[in-house]
Design a protein around this motif. Structure first.
Motif: not given
Length: 255
Positions: A170-174
């Motif tokens: 999972c990549v958190v961008v926000g």
């Protein structure tokens, strides 16, 4: 002089938090910045198009290419189909993902998402169960990669939970509001899920921006599809209204 401003996808009311210094710098004809923050790009590049590469596009595209390192044939879910989220979709497609599921409550964005590479799109409002359960049922085991491109605690939790329990990333961008806390069930990590963040898509901007511009000129990607409106700076308020109404992906202002 031509000054180009890209209106980013903001949370409701977030544009009011922009400091007076940022406003004066952004909308000035001239400004002074340290030399090391500048990058020289190909003079042939159209500034009203490549202005997206300085932040929004590079962040989303790089999140898939650099941070997640999406593998060919993999399954991806992208939470949030604004300008940055759609750039993630483009990055996943470029990396060879076989299934790209867009997640957004605004169904008007679905057609553009599919045009850019999403294989299917869903709205959490269409289901009586958490969207992470829907994604797990759709894939049978959870997605290989999920990208949170909204910036809320709930969607960050859902993005992580939608991943394959053994190898999902999972990549958190926000960017969540300052002071936010994201509650996480430790069991989500126990079997092997990974959660990581990304900043500007993992690019070293001074070196990478000229390369991204060259890739744009070589038509390796078409970030123009993210630009839905072009307005004179005198109509900046109209640009923000389009943004609040969910009717624009990216608006470029010409000064």
């Amino acid at each position: 002089m031509l000054v180009l401003v890209e209106i980013q996808s903001l949370l409701p009311g977030q544009e009011k938090s922009i400091s007076s210094t940022q406003r004066k710098c952004t909308f000035a004809e001239y400004t002074v910045v340290p030399e090391f923050t500048l990058a020289k790009i190909d003079a042939a590049a159209p500034l009203d198009k490549v202005c997206l590469l300085a932040c929004g596009f590079s962040t989303g595209y790089g999140a898939a290419i650099n941070t997640a390192k999406v593998k060919p044939g993999s399954t991806c879910a992208v939470f949030g189909l604004g300008g940055v989220g759609l750039s993630v979709v483009m990055g996943c497609k470029a990396a060879g993902a076989s299934r790209i599921i867009g997640v957004d409550v605004n169904k008007e964005k679905f057609a553009r998402a599919k045009e850019l590479g999403a294989t299917e799109c869903i709205s959490p409002r269409d289901f009586q169960k958490p969207v992470q359960e829907v994604l797990t049922e759709m894939t049978g085991y959870g997605v290989d990669y999920s990208f949170e491109v909204i910036g809320t605690a709930d969607t960050m939790t859902a993005a992580l939970a939608s991943c394959n329990m053994s190898t999902g990333v999972c990549v958190v961008v926000g960017e969540a509001p300052s002071g936010s806390v994201v509650p996480m069930d430790p069991l989500l990590f126990l079997s092997g899920r990974t959660c990581k963040g990304t900043l500007i898509g993992g690019w070293k901007m001074r070196d990478s921006i000229p390369k991204l511009v060259s890739s744009y000129l070589e038509k390796k990607f078409n970030s123009d599809l993210l630009i839905t409106h072009t307005l004179p700076i005198a109509k900046i308020n109209e640009g923000f209204e389009l943004l609040r109404a969910g009717k624009s992906i990216r608006t470029v202002l010409l000064y």
